[in-house]
Structures are given as C-alpha cells and as structure tokens.
Design a protein around this motif. Structure first.
Motif, PDB file in Angstrom:
ATOM      1  N   HIS A  54       8.320 -10.683  -3.820  1.00  0.00           N
ATOM      2  CA  HIS A  54       6.911 -10.933  -4.112  1.00  0.00           C
ATOM      3  C   HIS A  54       6.259 -11.631  -2.922  1.00  0.00           C
ATOM      4  N   ASP A  84      13.789 -13.298  -8.570  1.00  0.00           N
ATOM      5  CA  ASP A  84      13.085 -12.599  -7.499  1.00  0.00           C
ATOM      6  C   ASP A  84      12.909 -13.479  -6.270  1.00  0.00           C
ATOM      7  N   ALA A  98       3.027 -14.047  -2.005  1.00  0.00           N
ATOM      8  CA  ALA A  98       2.097 -14.941  -2.695  1.00  0.00           C
ATOM      9  C   ALA A  98       1.277 -15.712  -1.676  1.00  0.00           C
ATOM     10  N   ALA A 133       5.755 -16.807   0.509  1.00  0.00           N
ATOM     11  CA  ALA A 133       4.474 -17.436   0.191  1.00  0.00           C
ATOM     12  C   ALA A 133       3.742 -17.856   1.454  1.00  0.00           C
ATOM     13  N   VAL A 145      10.515 -14.731  -3.115  1.00  0.00           N
ATOM     14  CA  VAL A 145       9.082 -14.907  -2.892  1.00  0.00           C
ATOM     15  C   VAL A 145       8.831 -15.316  -1.445  1.00  0.00           C
ATOM     16  N   ILE A 158       5.010 -18.608  -8.711  1.00  0.00           N
ATOM     17  CA  ILE A 158       6.118 -18.536  -7.757  1.00  0.00           C
ATOM     18  C   ILE A 158       7.402 -19.039  -8.416  1.00  0.00           C
ATOM     19  N   THR A 197      14.347 -18.074  -2.284  1.00  0.00           N
ATOM     20  CA  THR A 197      15.251 -17.051  -2.810  1.00  0.00           C
ATOM     21  C   THR A 197      15.847 -17.499  -4.136  1.00  0.00           C
ATOM     22  N   ALA A 226       8.742 -16.471 -10.857  1.00  0.00           N
ATOM     23  CA  ALA A 226       9.372 -15.340 -10.176  1.00  0.00           C
ATOM     24  C   ALA A 226      10.775 -15.702  -9.704  1.00  0.00           C
ATOM     25  N   VAL A 227      10.937 -16.889  -9.125  1.00  0.00           N
ATOM     26  CA  VAL A 227      12.253 -17.311  -8.625  1.00  0.00           C
ATOM     27  C   VAL A 227      13.211 -17.518  -9.799  1.00  0.00           C
TER      28      VAL A 227
END
Length: 118
Positions: free
Chosen positions: A40, A61, A42, A65, A63, A53, A106, A56-57
């Motif tokens: 992702h 996933d 961001a 950013a 990210v 965020i 991560t 998602a983590v």
C-alpha cells in the motif's frame, strides 16, 4: 533510474494515475489467486492517517508512507514515527525511514535490508 528509485525515490507527488496495472499472462496458472500480502502507498498528513496504515500492517500488508507534509524536526512527525515503530515491533515486522520523506513498514516475517543492491 532503477524501478525501486522510481517507486521510492523523489520526483514530485504521484497519484494513482501514475501507476499502470499490468495484466498477468493469460496462460499463467497460480495455485492461489489471492495474494497473501499487498503493498500500500499512503500519505501521512496527520495523526488520523496512521490508523489506516496500522490496520494494513496488522492485516499483513506492507506500507510505503509519504511523510513530506511533516518536517523532520516536527514533534507530530516524531509521534507518528514512534507509533508506527511500535506497530512494527508488535507484529514482528520492520520499519525504516528513507530520506526525509518516506517510511516503509513491513508486516510479520518481512525484513528490510539496510544495504543497497548497487
């Protein structure tokens, strides 16, 4: 300029229109059609952006950013980075800051090498 430099490097603001979806070959067969991890992108403009965020983590996933809206001496930036560092520790992931403008977080089991390939 390498592909990762284009993804992670500077060069101004990027929108979703800057990325092209590449179709897999039709004859490509996969054991599982759903990927286990997504990447992702961001943009952190405030504390409220950290929630998505973190989610998602926690979901497994990765990210990337963009934190260019905060200066490196900004106390809000320090709080955001500390909060994201805590998330990375909780999920046994990893976190690095690339330059003054990007953070990569991560999920579990994914580490980030601190050495350049070239």
């Amino acid at each position: 300029m390498g592909i990762m430099s284009k993804i992670l490097g500077g060069g101004g603001n990027r929108d979703t229109e800057d990325y092209v979806t590449l179709d897999l070959q039709e004859d490509f067969e996969s054991a599982g059609s759903a990927s286990s991890m997504s990447v992702h992108f961001a943009e952190i403009s405030g504390q409220q952006d950290v929630i998505a965020i973190k989610d998602a983590v926690y979901d497994g996933d990765l990210v990337i950013a963009d934190i260019t809206r905060h200066s490196t001496t900004d106390s809000a930036s320090d709080r955001i980075i500390d909060e994201l560092r805590q998330v990375a520790q909780e999920v046994d992931g990893d976190i690095v800051q690339k330059g003054d403008d990007q953070i990569v977080i991560t999920p579990t089991g994914v580490g980030i090498s601190r050495e350049k390939l070239n």
